[in-house]
Design a protein around this motif. Sequence first.
Motif, PDB file in Angstrom:
ATOM      1  N   LYS A 227       0.835  -1.209   0.000  1.00 26.90           N
ATOM      2  CA  LYS A 227       0.000   0.000   0.000  1.00 26.90           C
ATOM      3  C   LYS A 227       0.872   1.263   0.000  1.00 26.90           C
ATOM      4  O   LYS A 227       0.571   2.231  -0.704  1.00 26.90           O
ATOM      5  N   ALA A 228       1.957   1.234   0.770  1.00 28.88           N
ATOM      6  CA  ALA A 228       2.852   2.401   0.812  1.00 28.88           C
ATOM      7  C   ALA A 228       3.462   2.643  -0.574  1.00 28.88           C
ATOM      8  O   ALA A 228       3.630   3.795  -0.997  1.00 28.88           O
ATOM      9  N   ILE A 229       3.775   1.570  -1.275  1.00 28.22           N
ATOM     10  CA  ILE A 229       4.360   1.706  -2.622  1.00 28.22           C
ATOM     11  C   ILE A 229       3.295   2.216  -3.606  1.00 28.22           C
ATOM     12  O   ILE A 229       3.560   3.102  -4.420  1.00 28.22           O
ATOM     13  N   ILE A 230       2.080   1.668  -3.495  1.00 30.11           N
ATOM     14  CA  ILE A 230       0.986   2.141  -4.357  1.00 30.11           C
ATOM     15  C   ILE A 230       0.752   3.638  -4.122  1.00 30.11           C
ATOM     16  O   ILE A 230       0.614   4.416  -5.071  1.00 30.11           O
ATOM     17  N   ASP A 231       0.716   4.046  -2.853  1.00 29.39           N
ATOM     18  CA  ASP A 231       0.495   5.469  -2.530  1.00 29.39           C
ATOM     19  C   ASP A 231       1.590   6.339  -3.153  1.00 29.39           C
ATOM     20  O   ASP A 231       1.314   7.425  -3.667  1.00 29.39           O
ATOM     21  N   ALA A 232       2.836   5.836  -3.097  1.00 27.91           N
ATOM     22  CA  ALA A 232       3.958   6.606  -3.647  1.00 27.91           C
ATOM     23  C   ALA A 232       3.826   6.747  -5.163  1.00 27.91           C
ATOM     24  O   ALA A 232       4.191   7.773  -5.741  1.00 27.91           O
ATOM     25  N   ILE A 233       3.282   5.719  -5.803  1.00 22.79           N
ATOM     26  CA  ILE A 233       3.076   5.781  -7.258  1.00 22.79           C
ATOM     27  C   ILE A 233       1.912   6.734  -7.570  1.00 22.79           C
ATOM     28  O   ILE A 233       2.027   7.615  -8.424  1.00 22.79           O
TER      29      ILE A 233
ATOM     30  N   ILE B 132       2.679  -0.766 -11.142  1.00 16.50           N
ATOM     31  CA  ILE B 132       2.736  -2.159 -10.678  1.00 16.50           C
ATOM     32  C   ILE B 132       1.820  -2.931 -11.614  1.00 16.50           C
ATOM     33  O   ILE B 132       0.617  -2.660 -11.685  1.00 16.50           O
ATOM     34  N   SER B 133       2.389  -3.873 -12.373  1.00 12.73           N
ATOM     35  CA  SER B 133       1.535  -4.572 -13.349  1.00 12.73           C
ATOM     36  C   SER B 133       0.950  -5.857 -12.763  1.00 12.73           C
ATOM     37  O   SER B 133      -0.032  -6.381 -13.290  1.00 12.73           O
TER      38      SER B 133
ATOM     39  N   LYS C  12      -4.567 -10.046   2.482  1.00 12.21           N
ATOM     40  CA  LYS C  12      -5.306  -8.774   2.363  1.00 12.21           C
ATOM     41  C   LYS C  12      -4.741  -7.908   1.243  1.00 12.21           C
ATOM     42  O   LYS C  12      -5.450  -7.128   0.619  1.00 12.21           O
ATOM     43  N   GLY C  13      -3.452  -8.044   1.003  1.00 14.31           N
ATOM     44  CA  GLY C  13      -2.803  -7.257  -0.039  1.00 14.31           C
ATOM     45  C   GLY C  13      -3.404  -7.488  -1.421  1.00 14.31           C
ATOM     46  O   GLY C  13      -3.364  -6.592  -2.274  1.00 14.31           O
ATOM     47  N   LEU C  14      -3.979  -8.666  -1.650  1.00 12.82           N
ATOM     48  CA  LEU C  14      -4.618  -8.932  -2.952  1.00 12.82           C
ATOM     49  C   LEU C  14      -5.806  -7.990  -3.137  1.00 12.82           C
ATOM     50  O   LEU C  14      -6.031  -7.462  -4.237  1.00 12.82           O
ATOM     51  N   GLU C  15      -6.557  -7.769  -2.046  1.00  9.39           N
ATOM     52  CA  GLU C  15      -7.712  -6.857  -2.104  1.00  9.39           C
ATOM     53  C   GLU C  15      -7.238  -5.424  -2.332  1.00  9.39           C
ATOM     54  O   GLU C  15      -7.835  -4.675  -3.112  1.00  9.39           O
ATOM     55  N   ILE C  16      -6.161  -5.056  -1.637  1.00  5.84           N
ATOM     56  CA  ILE C  16      -5.626  -3.691  -1.799  1.00  5.84           C
ATOM     57  C   ILE C  16      -5.264  -3.469  -3.269  1.00  5.84           C
ATOM     58  O   ILE C  16      -5.602  -2.444  -3.863  1.00  5.84           O
ATOM     59  N   ALA C  17      -4.596  -4.470  -3.873  1.00  5.80           N
ATOM     60  CA  ALA C  17      -4.201  -4.343  -5.286  1.00  5.80           C
ATOM     61  C   ALA C  17      -5.437  -4.139  -6.160  1.00  5.80           C
ATOM     62  O   ALA C  17      -5.479  -3.215  -6.982  1.00  5.80           O
ATOM     63  N   LYS C  18      -6.448  -4.972  -5.940  1.00  4.06           N
ATOM     64  CA  LYS C  18      -7.653  -4.896  -6.785  1.00  4.06           C
ATOM     65  C   LYS C  18      -8.336  -3.533  -6.658  1.00  4.06           C
ATOM     66  O   LYS C  18      -8.759  -2.951  -7.655  1.00  4.06           O
ATOM     67  N   ILE C  19      -8.436  -3.046  -5.428  1.00  2.00           N
ATOM     68  CA  ILE C  19      -9.064  -1.733  -5.203  1.00  2.00           C
ATOM     69  C   ILE C  19      -8.360  -0.653  -6.019  1.00  2.00           C
ATOM     70  O   ILE C  19      -8.972   0.285  -6.505  1.00  2.00           O
ATOM     71  N   HIS C  20      -7.053  -0.836  -6.199  1.00  2.00           N
ATOM     72  CA  HIS C  20      -6.270   0.172  -6.929  1.00  2.00           C
ATOM     73  C   HIS C  20      -6.101  -0.192  -8.401  1.00  2.00           C
ATOM     74  O   HIS C  20      -5.244   0.355  -9.096  1.00  2.00           O
ATOM     75  N   GLY C  21      -6.909  -1.144  -8.863  1.00  2.00           N
ATOM     76  CA  GLY C  21      -6.921  -1.481 -10.291  1.00  2.00           C
ATOM     77  C   GLY C  21      -5.692  -2.239 -10.754  1.00  2.00           C
ATOM     78  O   GLY C  21      -5.328  -2.202 -11.935  1.00  2.00           O
ATOM     79  N   ILE C  22      -5.038  -2.938  -9.831  1.00  2.00           N
ATOM     80  CA  ILE C  22      -3.831  -3.691 -10.182  1.00  2.00           C
ATOM     81  C   ILE C  22      -4.182  -5.177 -10.286  1.00  2.00           C
ATOM     82  O   ILE C  22      -4.909  -5.706  -9.424  1.00  2.00           O
TER      83      ILE C  22
END
Length: 216
Positions: free
Chosen positions: A16-22, A31-32, A42-52
């Motif tokens: 999440k910290a890396i996504i926020d920085a991007i 992040i592809s 839980k990180g899988l959900e975070i990725a999906k929420i951010h369209g990753i």
Amino acid sequence: MKNIVVLISGRGSNLKAIIDAIESGKINAKISLVLSNKKDAKGLEIAKIHGIKAKFVDPAFFASRKGYDIYIAELIRKEEPDLIVLAGYMRILSDEFIEAFEGKIVNIHPSLVPAFQGKKAQKQALDFGSLITGCSVHFVTKELDNGPVIIQAAVPVMPEDTEESLSERILQYEHRIYPQAIKWILEGRVYVEGRKVIVKGAKYGSIPINPSLEDF
Ligand code: GRF
């Protein structure tokens, strides 16, 4: 644009910290793919929420560690990543995987390596009675938690600390040094000579974070 693949196993707060920085434009990359070896990460959900794109690959389907790693290496290769980021990935990578992406894999470890390598680094620091511990971002080599160190943050241990409170204090620093190290690598400022890592133009000599943060 530079491309990152992130490997996780759990909570995903570093992801999440890396996504926020991007998303805030501090890191010029995307992040592809986020890969997990745990279905309920839980990180899988975070990725999906951010369209990753987020994918769980079940180790149970593979007879060996090598077989699993060959499969995920193929998935990762298709993404043509500039960097593979281990963010709480709780599975030891096979030598073959590390060789395939030599110099392109980074990890964060919640101690000042080489102290307290392996699991439960924060508990190890508490049990030892350390008064200062911290976190380290390092390149991944075949030796666990032992690759060349890019940046470290020192964090104090308090008398009343529990594993949870110490982990939380260290985590706040992880969320700053990991995006910073990734940014430096993707900008081509990180040079490795044997065990030594030099970040070109960075300011060295500061405490508690060395080299000094520039963007986080
Ligand atoms: C972090 O403490 C990291 O240092 C360690 O695993 C934990 C992952 O946390 N390698 P999160 O999944 O990023 O929240």
